[in-house]
Write a protein that holds these residues in place. Structure first.
Motif, PDB file in Angstrom:
ATOM      1  N   ASN A 155      -6.057   2.270   6.317  1.00  0.00           N
ATOM      2  CA  ASN A 155      -6.408   3.537   6.948  1.00  0.00           C
ATOM      3  C   ASN A 155      -6.480   3.369   8.474  1.00  0.00           C
ATOM      4  OD1 ASN A 155      -7.101   6.191   7.190  1.00  0.00           O
ATOM      5  ND2 ASN A 155      -9.260   5.901   6.674  1.00  0.00           N
ATOM      6  N   ASP A 156      -5.314   3.154   9.074  1.00  0.00           N
ATOM      7  CA  ASP A 156      -5.206   3.051  10.531  1.00  0.00           C
ATOM      8  C   ASP A 156      -3.829   3.572  10.939  1.00  0.00           C
ATOM      9  OD1 ASP A 156      -3.350   1.036  10.016  1.00  0.00           O
ATOM     10  OD2 ASP A 156      -4.550  -0.574  10.872  1.00  0.00           O
ATOM     11  N   PRO A 157      -3.514   3.630  12.248  1.00  0.00           N
ATOM     12  CA  PRO A 157      -2.212   4.185  12.662  1.00  0.00           C
ATOM     13  C   PRO A 157      -1.015   3.473  12.041  1.00  0.00           C
ATOM     14  CG  PRO A 157      -3.682   4.103  14.539  1.00  0.00           C
ATOM     15  CD  PRO A 157      -4.391   3.394  13.418  1.00  0.00           C
ATOM     16  N   PHE A 158      -1.103   2.151  11.867  1.00  0.00           N
ATOM     17  CA  PHE A 158      -0.015   1.404  11.243  1.00  0.00           C
ATOM     18  C   PHE A 158       0.202   1.879   9.811  1.00  0.00           C
ATOM     19  CE2 PHE A 158       0.497  -2.584   8.553  1.00  0.00           C
ATOM     20  CZ  PHE A 158       1.887  -2.524   8.517  1.00  0.00           C
ATOM     21  N   GLY A 159      -0.888   1.973   9.033  1.00  0.00           N
ATOM     22  CA  GLY A 159      -0.766   2.403   7.649  1.00  0.00           C
ATOM     23  C   GLY A 159      -0.243   3.823   7.524  1.00  0.00           C
ATOM     24  N   THR A 160      -0.724   4.693   8.381  1.00  0.00           N
ATOM     25  CA  THR A 160      -0.263   6.089   8.357  1.00  0.00           C
ATOM     26  C   THR A 160       1.219   6.180   8.678  1.00  0.00           C
ATOM     27  OG1 THR A 160      -2.462   6.863   9.006  1.00  0.00           O
ATOM     28  CG2 THR A 160      -0.617   8.375   9.369  1.00  0.00           C
ATOM     29  N   ASP A 161       1.636   5.449   9.686  1.00  0.00           N
ATOM     30  CA  ASP A 161       3.032   5.438  10.130  1.00  0.00           C
ATOM     31  C   ASP A 161       3.942   4.931   9.013  1.00  0.00           C
ATOM     32  OD1 ASP A 161       5.307   5.488  11.679  1.00  0.00           O
ATOM     33  OD2 ASP A 161       4.573   4.084  13.190  1.00  0.00           O
ATOM     34  N   ALA A 162       3.624   3.735   8.486  1.00  0.00           N
ATOM     35  CA  ALA A 162       4.460   3.143   7.438  1.00  0.00           C
ATOM     36  C   ALA A 162       4.426   3.971   6.163  1.00  0.00           C
ATOM     37  CB  ALA A 162       4.004   1.714   7.160  1.00  0.00           C
ATOM     38  N   GLY A 163       3.261   4.534   5.839  1.00  0.00           N
ATOM     39  CA  GLY A 163       3.147   5.352   4.635  1.00  0.00           C
ATOM     40  C   GLY A 163       4.090   6.543   4.654  1.00  0.00           C
ATOM     41  N   LYS A 164       4.288   7.128   5.831  1.00  0.00           N
ATOM     42  CA  LYS A 164       5.228   8.241   5.958  1.00  0.00           C
ATOM     43  C   LYS A 164       6.642   7.799   5.589  1.00  0.00           C
ATOM     44  CE  LYS A 164       2.684  10.767   9.544  1.00  0.00           C
ATOM     45  NZ  LYS A 164       2.686  11.166  10.982  1.00  0.00           N
ATOM     46  N   GLY A 165       7.002   6.581   5.955  1.00  0.00           N
ATOM     47  CA  GLY A 165       8.328   6.077   5.611  1.00  0.00           C
ATOM     48  C   GLY A 165       8.504   5.898   4.113  1.00  0.00           C
ATOM     49  N   ALA A 166       7.450   5.391   3.448  1.00  0.00           N
ATOM     50  CA  ALA A 166       7.518   5.215   1.999  1.00  0.00           C
ATOM     51  C   ALA A 166       7.674   6.564   1.296  1.00  0.00           C
ATOM     52  CB  ALA A 166       6.265   4.497   1.508  1.00  0.00           C
ATOM     53  N   ILE A 167       6.920   7.541   1.759  1.00  0.00           N
ATOM     54  CA  ILE A 167       7.015   8.879   1.168  1.00  0.00           C
ATOM     55  C   ILE A 167       8.398   9.484   1.412  1.00  0.00           C
ATOM     56  CG2 ILE A 167       6.127  11.237   1.329  1.00  0.00           C
ATOM     57  CD1 ILE A 167       3.373   9.912   1.962  1.00  0.00           C
ATOM     58  N   LYS A 168       8.927   9.285   2.613  1.00  0.00           N
ATOM     59  CA  LYS A 168      10.261   9.800   2.926  1.00  0.00           C
ATOM     60  C   LYS A 168      11.313   9.179   2.013  1.00  0.00           C
ATOM     61  CE  LYS A 168      13.739  10.011   6.592  1.00  0.00           C
ATOM     62  NZ  LYS A 168      14.119   9.548   7.954  1.00  0.00           N
ATOM     63  N   GLU A 203       4.001   0.753 -12.312  1.00  0.00           N
ATOM     64  CA  GLU A 203       5.083  -0.235 -12.336  1.00  0.00           C
ATOM     65  C   GLU A 203       5.245  -0.985 -11.014  1.00  0.00           C
ATOM     66  OE1 GLU A 203       8.661   1.260 -15.010  1.00  0.00           O
ATOM     67  OE2 GLU A 203       8.027   2.833 -13.603  1.00  0.00           O
ATOM     68  N   ALA A 204       4.864  -0.345  -9.899  1.00  0.00           N
ATOM     69  CA  ALA A 204       5.026  -0.993  -8.598  1.00  0.00           C
ATOM     70  C   ALA A 204       4.015  -0.440  -7.608  1.00  0.00           C
ATOM     71  CB  ALA A 204       6.440  -0.793  -8.058  1.00  0.00           C
ATOM     72  N   VAL A 205       3.566  -1.312  -6.712  1.00  0.00           N
ATOM     73  CA  VAL A 205       2.636  -0.936  -5.655  1.00  0.00           C
ATOM     74  C   VAL A 205       3.281  -1.272  -4.315  1.00  0.00           C
ATOM     75  CG1 VAL A 205       0.341  -1.283  -4.649  1.00  0.00           C
ATOM     76  CG2 VAL A 205       0.662  -1.472  -7.141  1.00  0.00           C
ATOM     77  N   VAL A 206       3.381  -0.279  -3.438  1.00  0.00           N
ATOM     78  CA  VAL A 206       3.771  -0.526  -2.053  1.00  0.00           C
ATOM     79  C   VAL A 206       2.466  -0.735  -1.294  1.00  0.00           C
ATOM     80  CG1 VAL A 206       4.935   0.373  -0.013  1.00  0.00           C
ATOM     81  CG2 VAL A 206       5.815   0.906  -2.297  1.00  0.00           C
ATOM     82  N   LEU A 207       2.202  -1.979  -0.907  1.00  0.00           N
ATOM     83  CA  LEU A 207       0.908  -2.370  -0.353  1.00  0.00           C
ATOM     84  C   LEU A 207       1.073  -2.622   1.145  1.00  0.00           C
ATOM     85  CD1 LEU A 207      -2.017  -2.932  -0.866  1.00  0.00           C
ATOM     86  CD2 LEU A 207      -1.406  -5.115  -1.920  1.00  0.00           C
ATOM     87  N   ILE A 208       0.555  -1.708   1.947  1.00  0.00           N
ATOM     88  CA  ILE A 208       0.762  -1.718   3.393  1.00  0.00           C
ATOM     89  C   ILE A 208      -0.526  -2.121   4.094  1.00  0.00           C
ATOM     90  CG2 ILE A 208       1.320  -0.277   5.400  1.00  0.00           C
ATOM     91  CD1 ILE A 208       2.870   1.554   3.382  1.00  0.00           C
ATOM     92  N   GLY A 209      -0.436  -3.162   4.930  1.00  0.00           N
ATOM     93  CA  GLY A 209      -1.628  -3.576   5.660  1.00  0.00           C
ATOM     94  C   GLY A 209      -1.496  -4.977   6.204  1.00  0.00           C
ATOM     95  N   HIS A 229       5.319  -4.820  -9.893  1.00  0.00           N
ATOM     96  CA  HIS A 229       5.965  -5.271  -8.670  1.00  0.00           C
ATOM     97  C   HIS A 229       5.070  -4.924  -7.479  1.00  0.00           C
ATOM     98  CE1 HIS A 229       9.866  -6.025 -10.589  1.00  0.00           C
ATOM     99  NE2 HIS A 229       9.681  -4.895 -11.265  1.00  0.00           N
ATOM    100  N   VAL A 230       5.068  -5.778  -6.473  1.00  0.00           N
ATOM    101  CA  VAL A 230       4.348  -5.494  -5.234  1.00  0.00           C
ATOM    102  C   VAL A 230       5.317  -5.660  -4.077  1.00  0.00           C
ATOM    103  CG1 VAL A 230       2.470  -6.138  -3.676  1.00  0.00           C
ATOM    104  CG2 VAL A 230       2.127  -6.254  -6.158  1.00  0.00           C
ATOM    105  N   ALA A 231       5.394  -4.640  -3.225  1.00  0.00           N
ATOM    106  CA  ALA A 231       6.217  -4.705  -2.018  1.00  0.00           C
ATOM    107  C   ALA A 231       5.324  -4.511  -0.808  1.00  0.00           C
ATOM    108  CB  ALA A 231       7.305  -3.630  -2.047  1.00  0.00           C
ATOM    109  N   THR A 232       5.542  -5.332   0.206  1.00  0.00           N
ATOM    110  CA  THR A 232       4.809  -5.197   1.458  1.00  0.00           C
ATOM    111  C   THR A 232       5.798  -5.308   2.608  1.00  0.00           C
ATOM    112  OG1 THR A 232       2.845  -5.939   2.689  1.00  0.00           O
ATOM    113  CG2 THR A 232       4.221  -7.651   1.685  1.00  0.00           C
ATOM    114  N   LEU A 233       5.316  -5.164   3.844  1.00  0.00           N
ATOM    115  CA  LEU A 233       6.215  -5.073   4.987  1.00  0.00           C
ATOM    116  C   LEU A 233       6.336  -6.398   5.743  1.00  0.00           C
ATOM    117  CD1 LEU A 233       5.457  -1.525   6.430  1.00  0.00           C
ATOM    118  CD2 LEU A 233       6.825  -2.203   4.453  1.00  0.00           C
ATOM    119  N   SER A 234       7.234  -6.408   6.708  1.00  0.00           N
ATOM    120  CA  SER A 234       7.597  -7.639   7.407  1.00  0.00           C
ATOM    121  C   SER A 234       6.478  -8.223   8.248  1.00  0.00           C
ATOM    122  CB  SER A 234       8.813  -7.388   8.306  1.00  0.00           C
ATOM    123  OG  SER A 234       8.482  -6.471   9.340  1.00  0.00           O
TER     124      SER A 234
END
Length: 356
Positions: A155-168, A203-209, A229-234
């Motif tokens: 729950n910070d600007p990074f999470g909000t920003d990346a979350g929009k990409g996942a939803i898109k 089935e899968a969690v996109v885990l951003i943080g 499955h778990v996917a996270t960012l670079s």
């Protein structure tokens, strides 16, 4: 590491303000190693018109106010540019300093949309945006047959920003996340969330943080009996992150923003691996390759800046013709400083390495 270092008279000074201690220390140190490796190689060949490149580092401890103060200090010391800042908050805190001193920031290690739209005239992005890599992650999951997906974001600007990409990414595939959950950066407390996800048969969690929170979430998910499955960012593509996962590292999907660091068919990677081996290293990490690529961008701009290199000349060089980084072409103009759009995915293998 992380302290200001003396530089030789007449050297070309490039500053790096980043969290050499704190939650992103592993990534920062690896990216600095990659940058130094390339700068050292250039210096060994005579530098830029006889002048050596010096990387001057400051530890901002991943703190916004400290980042701004160190950026101002380095600007007053005459650095030509800053590079490889880490994190959205610390980088945004430097923006007034960049403007006041007409100081370029090259290849910040953040994919924040705020550094791209509208264009920040003194920020020259190299990596793709958080939104682009999160979009890539969900499209990979759907591509392997997954449809029941939950997004769990800090729950910070990074999470909000990346979350929009996942939803898109899901929207483009005409899918919706089953839930979009948030957690506190400082006190993630993800065990109850992961227990609920396990019971729901996700089935899968996109885990951003940040790495420590994502590791807590993965370990809690596995402890709850889920094999999702778990996917996270670079931002978590480091050996430190893999170690924090222990036996749960295998199979975690991590997005990547640069070519595969073991791909000898790629000119950029081949050059980096050659220098690494000459320095006694057997392999590269993704963060080291990012630092290496950023250093190549700095060097190409310095070479184009002319005989008397100053900040103004460097800015003109960056916004000039496209730059070749070795299989990667990048170009900027006054209306576009977005950088590369390259995204890929890797999977942590049984050996703890990132495989593609």
């Amino acid at each position: 590491m992380g302290m200001n270092v003396a530089v030789a008279q007449g050297s070309l000074r490039i500053g790096m303000v980043a969290g050499f201690t704190g939650p992103v220390a592993g990534l920062v140190q690896e990216s600095a190693e990659g940058a130094r490796m390339y700068f050292d190689a250039v210096n060994a060949q005579g530098g830029i018109r006889g002048q050596n490149i010096e990387l001057v580092t400051q530890d901002d401890k991943y703190d916004n106010a400290t980042a701004a103060a160190h950026a101002r200090s380095l600007a007053s010391q005459g650095v030509l540019a800053l590079m490889l800042s880490r994190g959205t908050g610390p980088t945004e805190a430097m923006l007034p300093v960049l403007k006041e001193n007409r100081l370029p920031l090259i290849a910040p290690a953040t994919g924040a949309i705020s550094l791209r739209e509208p264009v920040q005239p003194f920020v020259f992005n190299l990596r793709a945006s958080y939104q682009e890599e999160a979009e890539r992650a969900v499209k990979h999951l759907v591509g392997i047959g997954v449809k029941r997906i939950t997004i769990v974001q800090v729950n910070d600007p990074f999470g909000t920003d990346a979350g929009k990409g996942a939803i898109k990414g899901l929207d483009e595939l005409k899918l919706r996340a089953l839930s979009n959950l948030r957690y506190d950066r400082n006190k993630p407390n993800l065990a109850p969330t992961m227990q609920a996800i396990a019971k729901a048969g996700i089935e899968a969690v996109v885990l951003i943080g940040p790495g420590y929170a994502v590791a807590e979430g993965v370990n809690a998910l596995r402890a709850a009996g889920s094999t999702a499955h778990v996917a996270t960012l670079s931002n978590n593509a480091s050996h430190e992150f893999v170690k924090s996962l222990g036996e749960n590292a295998r199979g975690i999907i991590v997005t990547q923003l640069f070519p595969y660091e073991r791909s000898t068919s790629n000119p950029l990677v081949r050059e980096a691996l050659g220098l690494a081996k000459a320095a006694g290293r057997t392999e590269l990490t993704p963060a080291q390759l990012e630092g290496f690529t950023a250093a190549k961008l700095v060097v190409e701009a310095l070479r184009r800046a002319g005989k008397d290199i100053d900040r103004a000349a460097l800015l003109r060089a960056l916004e000039g013709p496209r730059l070749d980084l070795g299989g990667l072409q990048i170009g900027y103009n006054e209306k576009d400083h977005k950088g590369l759009e390259f995204t890929d995915v890797s999977i942590i293998g049984p050996d703890g390495k990132f495989w593609r």
